[in-house]
Design a protein around this motif. Structure first.
Motif, PDB file in Angstrom:
ATOM      1  N   UNK A 202      -9.965   6.836   6.914  1.00  0.00           N
ATOM      2  CA  UNK A 202     -10.995   6.068   6.204  1.00  0.00           C
ATOM      3  C   UNK A 202     -10.534   4.642   5.944  1.00  0.00           C
ATOM      4  N   UNK A 203      -9.279   4.498   5.564  1.00  0.00           N
ATOM      5  CA  UNK A 203      -8.783   3.168   5.196  1.00  0.00           C
ATOM      6  C   UNK A 203      -8.740   2.243   6.409  1.00  0.00           C
TER       7      UNK A 203
ATOM      8  N   UNK B  13     -17.196  -4.567   2.210  1.00  0.00           N
ATOM      9  CA  UNK B  13     -17.855  -3.744   3.223  1.00  0.00           C
ATOM     10  C   UNK B  13     -18.685  -2.639   2.567  1.00  0.00           C
TER      11      UNK B  13
ATOM     12  N   UNK C 162      -6.452   9.812   3.489  1.00  0.00           N
ATOM     13  CA  UNK C 162      -7.332   8.663   3.347  1.00  0.00           C
ATOM     14  C   UNK C 162      -7.073   7.583   4.396  1.00  0.00           C
TER      15      UNK C 162
ATOM     16  N   UNK D 288     -18.944   0.554   3.416  1.00  0.00           N
ATOM     17  CA  UNK D 288     -18.387   1.914   3.367  1.00  0.00           C
ATOM     18  C   UNK D 288     -17.997   2.270   1.929  1.00  0.00           C
TER      19      UNK D 288
ATOM     20  N   UNK E 185     -10.824  12.280   3.579  1.00  0.00           N
ATOM     21  CA  UNK E 185     -11.762  12.069   2.480  1.00  0.00           C
ATOM     22  C   UNK E 185     -13.178  11.824   3.012  1.00  0.00           C
TER      23      UNK E 185
ATOM     24  N   UNK F 132     -28.110   6.333   2.962  1.00  0.00           N
ATOM     25  CA  UNK F 132     -28.025   5.623   4.249  1.00  0.00           C
ATOM     26  C   UNK F 132     -29.203   4.684   4.450  1.00  0.00           C
TER      27      UNK F 132
ATOM     28  N   UNK G  66     -26.095  11.415   1.439  1.00  0.00           N
ATOM     29  CA  UNK G  66     -25.442  11.847   0.196  1.00  0.00           C
ATOM     30  C   UNK G  66     -25.655  13.334  -0.086  1.00  0.00           C
TER      31      UNK G  66
ATOM     32  N   UNK H 272     -10.959   2.704   8.989  1.00  0.00           N
ATOM     33  CA  UNK H 272     -12.370   2.519   9.346  1.00  0.00           C
ATOM     34  C   UNK H 272     -13.020   1.385   8.555  1.00  0.00           C
ATOM     35  N   UNK H 273     -12.518   1.113   7.367  1.00  0.00           N
ATOM     36  CA  UNK H 273     -13.140   0.043   6.563  1.00  0.00           C
ATOM     37  C   UNK H 273     -12.735  -1.347   7.059  1.00  0.00           C
TER      38      UNK H 273
ATOM     39  N   UNK I  67     -22.762   4.220   0.540  1.00  0.00           N
ATOM     40  CA  UNK I  67     -23.874   5.091   0.955  1.00  0.00           C
ATOM     41  C   UNK I  67     -24.063   6.268   0.018  1.00  0.00           C
TER      42      UNK I  67
ATOM     43  N   UNK J  35     -20.954   9.506   4.414  1.00  0.00           N
ATOM     44  CA  UNK J  35     -22.314   9.582   3.865  1.00  0.00           C
ATOM     45  C   UNK J  35     -23.331   8.865   4.739  1.00  0.00           C
ATOM     46  N   UNK J  36     -22.876   7.835   5.395  1.00  0.00           N
ATOM     47  CA  UNK J  36     -23.786   7.108   6.288  1.00  0.00           C
ATOM     48  C   UNK J  36     -24.393   8.042   7.333  1.00  0.00           C
TER      49      UNK J  36
ATOM     50  N   UNK K 217     -12.345  -5.668   2.795  1.00  0.00           N
ATOM     51  CA  UNK K 217     -12.231  -4.214   2.905  1.00  0.00           C
ATOM     52  C   UNK K 217     -11.227  -3.622   1.924  1.00  0.00           C
TER      53      UNK K 217
ATOM     54  N   UNK L 117     -10.665   4.731  -1.311  1.00  0.00           N
ATOM     55  CA  UNK L 117     -10.485   5.968  -0.545  1.00  0.00           C
ATOM     56  C   UNK L 117      -9.212   6.714  -0.946  1.00  0.00           C
TER      57      UNK L 117
ATOM     58  N   UNK M  49       0.789  -1.218   0.000  1.00  0.00           N
ATOM     59  CA  UNK M  49       0.000   0.000   0.000  1.00  0.00           C
ATOM     60  C   UNK M  49       0.833   1.286   0.000  1.00  0.00           C
TER      61      UNK M  49
ATOM     62  N   UNK N  13     -15.425   9.586   2.031  1.00  0.00           N
ATOM     63  CA  UNK N  13     -15.917   8.205   2.088  1.00  0.00           C
ATOM     64  C   UNK N  13     -16.006   7.731   3.540  1.00  0.00           C
ATOM     65  N   UNK N  14     -17.155   7.191   3.899  1.00  0.00           N
ATOM     66  CA  UNK N  14     -17.410   6.773   5.270  1.00  0.00           C
ATOM     67  C   UNK N  14     -18.348   7.729   5.981  1.00  0.00           C
TER      68      UNK N  14
END
Lengths: 658, 658
Positions: B474-475, A610, B471, A612, B610, A620, B620, B477-478, A615, B615-616, A471, A478, A436, B612-613
């Motif tokens: 977010x990365x 996943x 990111x 994420x 970012x 949601x 949107x 969190x996924x 949404x 919107x929940x 994931x 992201x 990564x 992503x994550x």
């Protein structure tokens, strides 16, 4: 009075410390320590022409220890690169300057690659050196004949990626790769012996390198070392013994010399100790002149090279390769391939379809160089025309990278930055985690590289959760400037490949299945439907009574299609949208997005990963059929049932929503 | 007739190939090749008691080459572990069996760590061996005195993480760590010389190990090697020369022997070649008996150990440490600390507040062992009571991991799995990318480890985009089973630390700022408000006319609060929700979620990362003030303005929505 190597090195020292003091941040320890060695390298060895930073046959210089960026900015400025003016040096680390905190190749001409994350520079340089040998085999000594120099610090050598890089370089016998190790025995936490006891020379020798110890403050010894390095048959590791923060009365040789402004007192002490009575940012004219001459040293060599190029029968091909231009007939060949795929109607894994697309691509695009991290048969990355690249056959276009995902991704960045190669390579998607840091650097630099990532979900089955990405697709989505493709069948795979290969300003990831998939596209279109990221694959049929929208990617498209059919039996009409690339879809205008996704209709996302990231498209309150935990070990059919990624569950989710 | 080492090894071979044939997938090459060596190890050296897999003073055995899982399942089954029955072996790689494709410690008792992603096992084992030495220093030879054995393959050794692991082990002089390298000269892509030419023994010696070559099919030589290994003062690397797929008529010694069922013909050939005329899954009674005896070999040793424990003055402390129980007074101490933080009202970076919280935690929790990947001063991970852990002072509780993020994360997993240690360590958040494969494995295994990740946004300023996470939050969190904390001030930092340290079944990440932050919490509460993941930090004041909700994390909470104040001037009343942990908030009931987020009120998310994550939570159509590209190099105040992460922009976004 003649200008000495030391005088010239002191100009680097002075500019570096003045810049760091002005910025009130930065790392002057390395420039102070490595100034002598870098001066010898640029004065006597490095092939470059400051007025032509893009000259393809220049030597590459990589500052792997990127925090010492003032070293490279000083060198570029003093040798006359237009990209770094005295004002840029004064504006070190300021918004919009050409002199960011770490060297960024997309900001500053003359910087070959972005460094800072440790170990990346040396690993990227391995790719550059491989690219040189490959293009040399393709175009001959007349056009391609240069070296790659790296300055690396202890941090670079402690990072695991450096091991992958040096064992690959040693295996490939990259004798034109010369690493200058800033052997200063200090890291941030203190003396190196706080954290490391490695015999670096022995380690490099074990990896097939030759090594030599050099006194980093003795220009003659440095010159002798670099001279010796030119003649070796293996990659070269020069252990350059230096004093970090050279000249600083209190800080020299200590962990505190690594970074941060030293303060007025230390800086005054350095001026005194190195004999530099000049004002901040001032360089005496004779020294300036001597440096400018260094910047012009390669002019004639470049001219001669240019003449050879103009006279070469390879001229057109060489220029096209360096520019990364694709052949004009490629697009037609892909259309033909797509037609054949639709007509065949075969059930295959997208990794197999990727292999099929690659047969076409690698046939038409000689710049494509493939490879795999020891999963060639699984990744389907090897094609008929891509023979192994080896020290005995550099013309080969397939690299057996070994189990070195991180080194592989970094080497691909290097090949791409070098120019003349469009690299792609394969591993399992779960192991994107290993590479990564290099993948990200490629995205930041806008490198044109393609990561083939197969076995992209629980669909790989028995190997279990360690190998099952749940994931990873989200984790790559992201990342800025990354395109993640998850095609649903043979046609989409070909289309996604076409987009990826054509993409000039950033990396792409191909997430591909292990398991066979029913074709999603039943009719041929010349148009590349994946180009907009998502499209209506299967309309609801009864638009006036459309109840919901299913959005799926990759292997879950066939599940969405099955759910659509089941629901239709119950007179519930839904459309199926295939969304092979969320990032491209996000770039479309709102009208296309709304139309494709059926406006305010309820939506269900289907992806064996996943939620994420979804949404945004499903809302949601939208339904999602996917994963919310790690996977498990079992035949993949059992797993899809176990985790509820089935047409029945999708249909039920729709019914729950409407 | 006496049962020989070879007979016993053949039982492993037979069960392994029968299981792989039945599953129609799996990797039998390694079990066939390493059966002799593993048999000697278990018969004569490994300290264990099959009836007590949790015995804390057992030797640890790690199959780093996890694909060869049938080796370990055969060993566990044959020696009498209850966790692996004959039926489990028959059900290899089936849903719900105790014998998943790769060894999973959370599924199968006796498996010490989950392996499969290559290199992780050896790197995790380093942490186990460090834990042993540390606990030995704490509790003495009577209670802690064991070894760590690893079987590693070529793939493990090619992975960069192995270099980080072995240089750390060499530096720490971990002589109780003994690696058996399955030196079979084969990888998936073919002979090892397709991709690697490393002299592994020389490499390990360069890292401070001692090495010895062993004939892997000669029990006497294996025994001599392992005997020699017991007496060394450095970590031991045994190069065990084996034939992959030993016994297979056509496949033995080839790349194809690595994996996949060999098919009836080859299996019949193996039966013939090794002299095993028995039916599938059948093991003759004398051999079964001999193996059972091996499983009971350690019974008396364990009993004696148990007696020593019962008589030890350390008994209570030892049991608490192994169970990972926290002291009862810790909670009060944290409350006291929180009170002091609120009263102090200081503006500090959350990394500094983390350091302050750690002073309290490490004082009360002797099991906490910290460290940093060469960024101690920046990560604020070192506390007054945690002195350096070194080969001369194993009682130290602070590891200078060196620039080895990946090796560090894996070693933390190992310490946690070993028991008796709650490890935490630090690096920059951007470099989570380097260690992601190990972080993930920790999440999969439910390891109790805490990743301190400072410099968590563009707020780090001048170091630029290579060092600026946009990111990474977010990365992480996924990733399933990961808790990502991004506290907003000193109180939240203490609360998040409290949750993380108390968490027994998975890892936590602390995303912390470099820059100073205005305190968000002005009033003390005994209650841990972060426990629910998000809460109303600052109500709108005028509930009847509430117009919108601002949701922010970490350093952006102060920006949201400033926006709230600005908007209030214009009579626009909004609440500010602090959301330090999305994952915990997602676990709350819908009522709490809706109440906290103000039902259907328009929402604006604020985070220097970012979207992503988000919107929940914001929908949107919600507003988001954050990043949609990589960062840049400049003082951080300039960057926040440049990227529009300002109170003004937040206020404008609210106005645009309502």
């Amino acid at each position: 009075m003649a200008v000495t190597n030391r005088d010239m090195a002191n100009a680097i020292r002075a500019l570096s410390m003045d810049a760091v003091e002005a910025a009130k941040s930065g790392h002057v320890g390395l420039p102070l320590g490595m100034a002598d060695a870098a001066t010898v390298l640029f004065r006597k060895f490095l092939k470059f022409d400051a007025s032509n930073p893009d000259w393809p046959d220049r030597d590459r210089f990589v500052l792997s220890a990127g925090h010492g960026s003032m070293l490279i900015y000083s060198l570029l400025h003093l040798t006359g690169y237009k990209s770094v003016s005295r004002d840029d040096i004064r504006n070190f680390r300021q918004l919009g300057s050409n002199t960011p905190g770490h060297p960024e190749n997309f900001v500053t001409k003359g910087v070959e690659t972005t460094t800072g994350p440790l170990g990346q520079g040396i690993a990227t340089a391995v790719g550059m050196a491989m690219a040189e040998r490959h293009l040399n085999a393709r175009f001959g000594d007349d056009l391609v004949d240069h070296k790659t120099y790296v300055i690396a610090g202890d941090g670079c050598l402690m990072e695991g990626v450096s091991q992958e890089a040096i064992t690959l370089a040693g295996h490939m016998k990259l004798n034109r790769l010369i690493v200058l190790w800033d052997d200063n025995s200090v890291t941030i936490d203190g003396n190196i012996d706080v954290a490391d006891s490695t015999d670096q020379c022995a380690r490099f020798e074990a990896a097939g390198w030759v090594t030599r110890k050099v006194d980093g403050h003795d220009p003659k010894d440095i010159e002798a070392g670099l001279k010796w390095a030119q003649k070796q048959k293996q990659p070269v590791f020069l252990a350059i013994k230096t004093i970090i923060g050279y000249g600083a009365p209190k800080l020299a040789g200590t962990g505190k010399a690594h970074g941060g402004p030293y303060g007025a007192e230390e800086v005054a002490g350095i001026r005194e100790n190195i004999g530099w009575p000049h004002e901040p940012f001032e360089v005496p004219a004779p020294i300036e002149k001597a440096w400018k001459k260094v910047g012009e040293r390669g002019k004639d060599t470049r001219k001669a090279w240019k003449e050879r190029l103009m006279a070469s029968p390879h001229k057109g091909e060489f220029n096209a390769a360096i520019a990364g231009r694709l052949p004009k007939n490629l697009s037609k060949a892909i259309i033909k391939h797509k037609k054949a795929v639709v007509e065949g109607g075969e059930k295959k894994a997208t990794r197999q379809w990727s292999g099929a697309a690659l047969e076409v691509l690698t046939h038409y695009v000689p710049e494509m160089v493939g490879g795999s991290a020891d999963l060639t048969g699984s990744n389907n990355t090897k094609t008929a025309v891509t023979g192994p690249m080896t020290p005995k056959d550099w013309a080969g276009r397939y690299v057996h990278y070994g189990v070195r995902e991180h080194g592989m991704a970094a080497a691909m960045n290097g090949m791409s930055l070098h120019g003349g190669i469009i690299p792609y390579s394969g591993t399992f998607l779960a192991f994107a985690d290993y590479s990564r840091a290099a993948i990200r650097l490629g995205a930041l630099m806008g490198a044109r590289v393609i990561h083939v990532m197969t076995h992209d979900s629980i669909g790989l089955g028995e190997d279990g959760p360690t190998h099952q990405p749940v994931e990873q697709v989200a984790s790559l989505r992201v990342m800025p400037n990354m395109l993640v493709f998850r095609p649903a069948d043979g046609v989409e795979t070909a289309e996604c490949w076409e987009i990826a290969v054509n993409r000039e300003n950033g990396p792409s990831t191909m997430a591909l299945t292990r398991q066979g998939l029913t074709p999603a596209r039943k009719e041929h279109t010349d148009e590349n439907l994946c180009e907009k990221g998502a499209y209506v694959l299967s309309p609801s049929g009864v638009k006036s009574r459309e109840a919901a929208v299913l959005i799926a990617t990759g292997s879950e498209v066939e599940i969405a299609l099955a759910a659509q059919a089941e629901l239709a039996k119950e007179k519930i009409h839904v459309r199926v949208v295939s969304m092979p690339c969320m990032e491209l879809f996000a770039q479309q205008d709102e009208k296309y997005q709304r139309e494709t996704l059926g406006g305010d209709l309820p939506k269900v996302g289907v992806e064996a990963g996943v939620r994420i990231g979804w949404d945004r498209w499903i809302g949601p309150k939208g339904g999602f059929v996917g994963m919310d935990s790690f996977g498990a070990s079992a035949p993949y059919g059992d797993l899809y049932k176990h985790f509820g990624i089935t047409a029945e569950h999708v249909a039920d989710t729709v019914k729950g929503l409407i």
